[in-house]
Design an enzyme around this catalytic site. Structure first.
Site, PDB file in Angstrom:
ATOM      1  N   ASP A  67      -7.093  16.982 -16.666  1.00 51.27           N
ATOM      2  CA  ASP A  67      -7.339  15.434 -17.022  1.00 51.27           C
ATOM      3  C   ASP A  67      -6.882  15.327 -18.533  1.00 51.27           C
ATOM      4  OD1 ASP A  67      -8.260  12.990 -17.968  1.00 51.27           O
ATOM      5  OD2 ASP A  67      -9.837  13.108 -16.758  1.00 51.27           O
TER       6      ASP A  67
ATOM      7  N   LYS B 295      -7.347   3.947 -20.191  1.00 53.50           N
ATOM      8  CA  LYS B 295      -7.277   4.056 -21.471  1.00 53.50           C
ATOM      9  C   LYS B 295      -6.212   3.889 -22.375  1.00 53.50           C
ATOM     10  CE  LYS B 295     -11.645   4.761 -20.311  1.00 53.50           C
ATOM     11  NZ  LYS B 295     -11.659   5.352 -18.914  1.00 53.50           N
TER      12      LYS B 295
ATOM     13  N   TYR C  79     -15.880  14.632 -17.993  1.00 47.63           N
ATOM     14  CA  TYR C  79     -16.341  12.973 -17.851  1.00 47.63           C
ATOM     15  C   TYR C  79     -17.244  12.797 -16.945  1.00 47.63           C
ATOM     16  CZ  TYR C  79     -16.006   8.120 -16.373  1.00 47.63           C
ATOM     17  OH  TYR C  79     -16.382   6.981 -15.862  1.00 47.63           O
TER      18      TYR C  79
ATOM     19  N   ARG D   6       0.789  -1.286   0.017  1.00 52.50           N
ATOM     20  CA  ARG D   6      -0.004  -0.014   0.138  1.00 52.50           C
ATOM     21  C   ARG D   6       0.978   1.190  -0.090  1.00 52.50           C
ATOM     22  NH1 ARG D   6      -2.382   2.112   4.427  1.00 52.50           N
ATOM     23  NH2 ARG D   6      -2.227   0.302   5.612  1.00 52.50           N
TER      24      ARG D   6
HETATM   25  C1  LIG Z   1     -11.624  11.651 -19.523  1.00 53.46           C
HETATM   26  C2  LIG Z   1     -11.767  10.732 -18.399  1.00 53.46           C
HETATM   27  N1  LIG Z   1     -11.267  10.842 -17.008  1.00 53.46           N
HETATM   28  C3  LIG Z   1     -11.342  10.055 -16.094  1.00 53.46           C
HETATM   29  C4  LIG Z   1     -12.116   8.691 -16.487  1.00 53.46           C
HETATM   30  C5  LIG Z   1     -12.232   7.795 -15.170  1.00 53.46           C
HETATM   31  O1  LIG Z   1     -11.348   6.802 -15.355  1.00 53.46           O
HETATM   32  P1  LIG Z   1     -11.686   5.148 -14.729  1.00 53.46           P
HETATM   33  O2  LIG Z   1     -12.724   4.509 -15.579  1.00 53.46           O
HETATM   34  O3  LIG Z   1     -10.244   4.646 -15.159  1.00 53.46           O
HETATM   35  O4  LIG Z   1     -11.712   5.528 -13.283  1.00 53.46           O
HETATM   36  C6  LIG Z   1     -12.658   8.306 -17.741  1.00 53.46           C
HETATM   37  C7  LIG Z   1     -13.299   7.092 -17.681  1.00 53.46           C
HETATM   38  O5  LIG Z   1     -13.828   7.016 -19.000  1.00 53.46           O
HETATM   39  C8  LIG Z   1     -12.551   9.542 -18.694  1.00 53.46           C
HETATM   40  O6  LIG Z   1     -12.686   9.086 -19.930  1.00 53.46           O
END
Ligand SMILES: Cc1ncc(COP(=O)(O)O)c(C=O)c1O
Length: 402
Positions: free
Chosen positions: A194, A219, A122, A69
């Site tokens: 992000d 992704k 998102y 952890r």
């Molecule tokens: C732009 C973006 N940020 C954050 C996330 C969240 O990621 P996770 O599904 O790995 O928690 C996503 C998920 O689709 C996303 O498209």
């Protein structure tokens, strides 16, 4: 553990960074060769020869071996690779993209603080901003991301964080990174961006003055639709603060997940180059098709922020969004007729995925409820994969003909 080969890493090109920085510690024993493939350090705890060494590891900041952890050599490999690609001092790998985003929010903010974010993010981020932060006494103002003046107007004495996402999921609108960073820096406000859609191959927010970068590593960074993980990159001080938050919060990655992620990162520059070129070809095809009303892709001259995208991005990414002239029915039929592209959420894998949000994700809402939530009835979001572009186009062509 020898890390000698990484000494020159700041002078490396992108491909060399991706390949050599994700390889993990080199462990040599007497007469023993070091593995080229990074071993999986599948251990929850680590033994030491002396009690004092345990005490040192227990009190260290970010020990690589003590208790998983707190750290693990597979986490280190991923963290070093992504920090180098983003141009940050340090990075932290987490259980998911949402774990990374919530850690930034809860690790840096406290009751009474104010956050500025975009009206479009998102969906998970949006829920965190609108439903969770207010529960902790944190006030949030959402502004139109293409209006730099709106960010400035929203700043208050108690503003501690500006959170950005560009190109944004799902509309691919673009935010002026250098513009927002300059506004925030003058006032000592932390910025976090992000970078999931662009990846560090196409866009490095830290070069534009942004403090922290987060990713859904699920992704493009993982790249094969088989990992769930998140990343935070930034300066050493903020990353250490967030690490102290992470060991309490507990949303860590795991050795095998991080191993898969490090493997994915080795081929990131090559995959992203192909995503970029395939997406541009698909976007141009869609733009020329009579059944398509509108295409959103930052690489097209018709994108409202194309000039800004050219200024701050090296490539335009693998995501293409379009609206069908025939409305909800046409979009649902398109999604039903696709044969090569898979009907699935998520993005950034080798295979082309597409979603018609109105019929696949928000089907239980009425058209009125969808309109209120800003979900377009005829919008298809495509994660353009690494297949031959002509095969993707042939599939879309037959699906549009229906
Ligand atoms: C732009 C973006 N940020 C954050 C996330 C969240 O990621 P996770 O599904 O790995 O928690 C996503 C998920 O689709 C996303 O498209």
């Amino acid at each position: 553990m020898s890390k000698g080969k990484k000494q020159d890493s700041n002078r490396w090109g992108t491909a060399t960074r991706a390949i050599h920085s994700a390889s993990g510690p080199e462990v040599y024993g007497p007469g023993m060769g070091a593995p080229i493939g990074t071993p999986i350090w599948q251990s929850s705890t680590f033994a030491f020869r002396e009690p004092g060494e345990v005490a040192d590891a227990a009190t260290a900041t970010r020990p690589e071996t003590f208790y998983t952890r707190y750290g693990n050599p597979n986490f280190t490999a991923v963290q070093e690779a992504i920090a180098l690609l983003e141009g940050g001092e340090a990075a932290l790998v987490t259980a998911s993209g949402m774990a990374a985003i919530m850690l930034v929010f809860l690790g840096l903010l406290k009751n009474g603080d104010h956050v500025i974010a975009q009206t479009c993010h998102y969906v998970g981020t949006m829920k965190a901003l609108e439903a969770w932060l207010p529960r902790y006494g944190i006030d949030v103002t959402l502004v139109e991301q293409t209006d730099l003046g709106a960010f400035e107007a929203a700043i208050r004495p108690e503003t501690r964080l500006i959170f950005l996402e560009t190109p944004v999921n799902p509309t691919l609108a673009v935010t002026d990174l250098a513009g927002v960073a300059a506004l925030a820096r003058q006032r000592g406000i932390t910025t976090c961006m992000d970078n999931t859609f662009a990846t560090p191959i196409n866009q490095r927010p830290i070069e534009h003055g942004i403090d922290l970068v987060v990713h859904s590593a699920t992704k493009y960074l993982g790249g094969h639709s088989d990992v769930t993980a998140g990343i935070i990159v930034g300066d050493r001080e903020r990353i250490e603060t967030l690490w102290f938050g992470l060991i309490i919060h507990g949303g860590i990655s795991h050795p095998f997940e991080s191993w898969l992620l490090a493997r994915g990162i080795q081929t990131l520059p090559f995959r992203v180059a192909r995503h970029n070129s395939n997406a541009m070809t698909v976007a141009q095809f869609l733009e020329s098709h009579g059944a398509v009303e509108r295409v959103y892709y930052p690489g097209l001259a018709t994108h409202p922020q194309h000039e800004l995208a050219k200024k701050q991005m090296d490539g335009f990414g693998g995501m293409v969004v379009f609206e069908l002239a025939g409305g909800f029915e046409a979009a649902r039929n398109f999604a039903a007729r696709m044969q090569l592209a898979r009907r699935a959420v998520s993005l950034g894998g080798t295979e082309t995925l597409a979603v018609h949000a109105a019929s696949m994700i928000h089907a239980r809402l009425t058209p009125e409820q969808r309109a209120e939530a800003g979900i377009s009835e005829n919008l298809i979001r495509v994660s353009v994969g690494l297949e031959d572009a002509e095969d993707i186009i042939a599939d879309f062509d037959q699906a549009l003909a229906g």
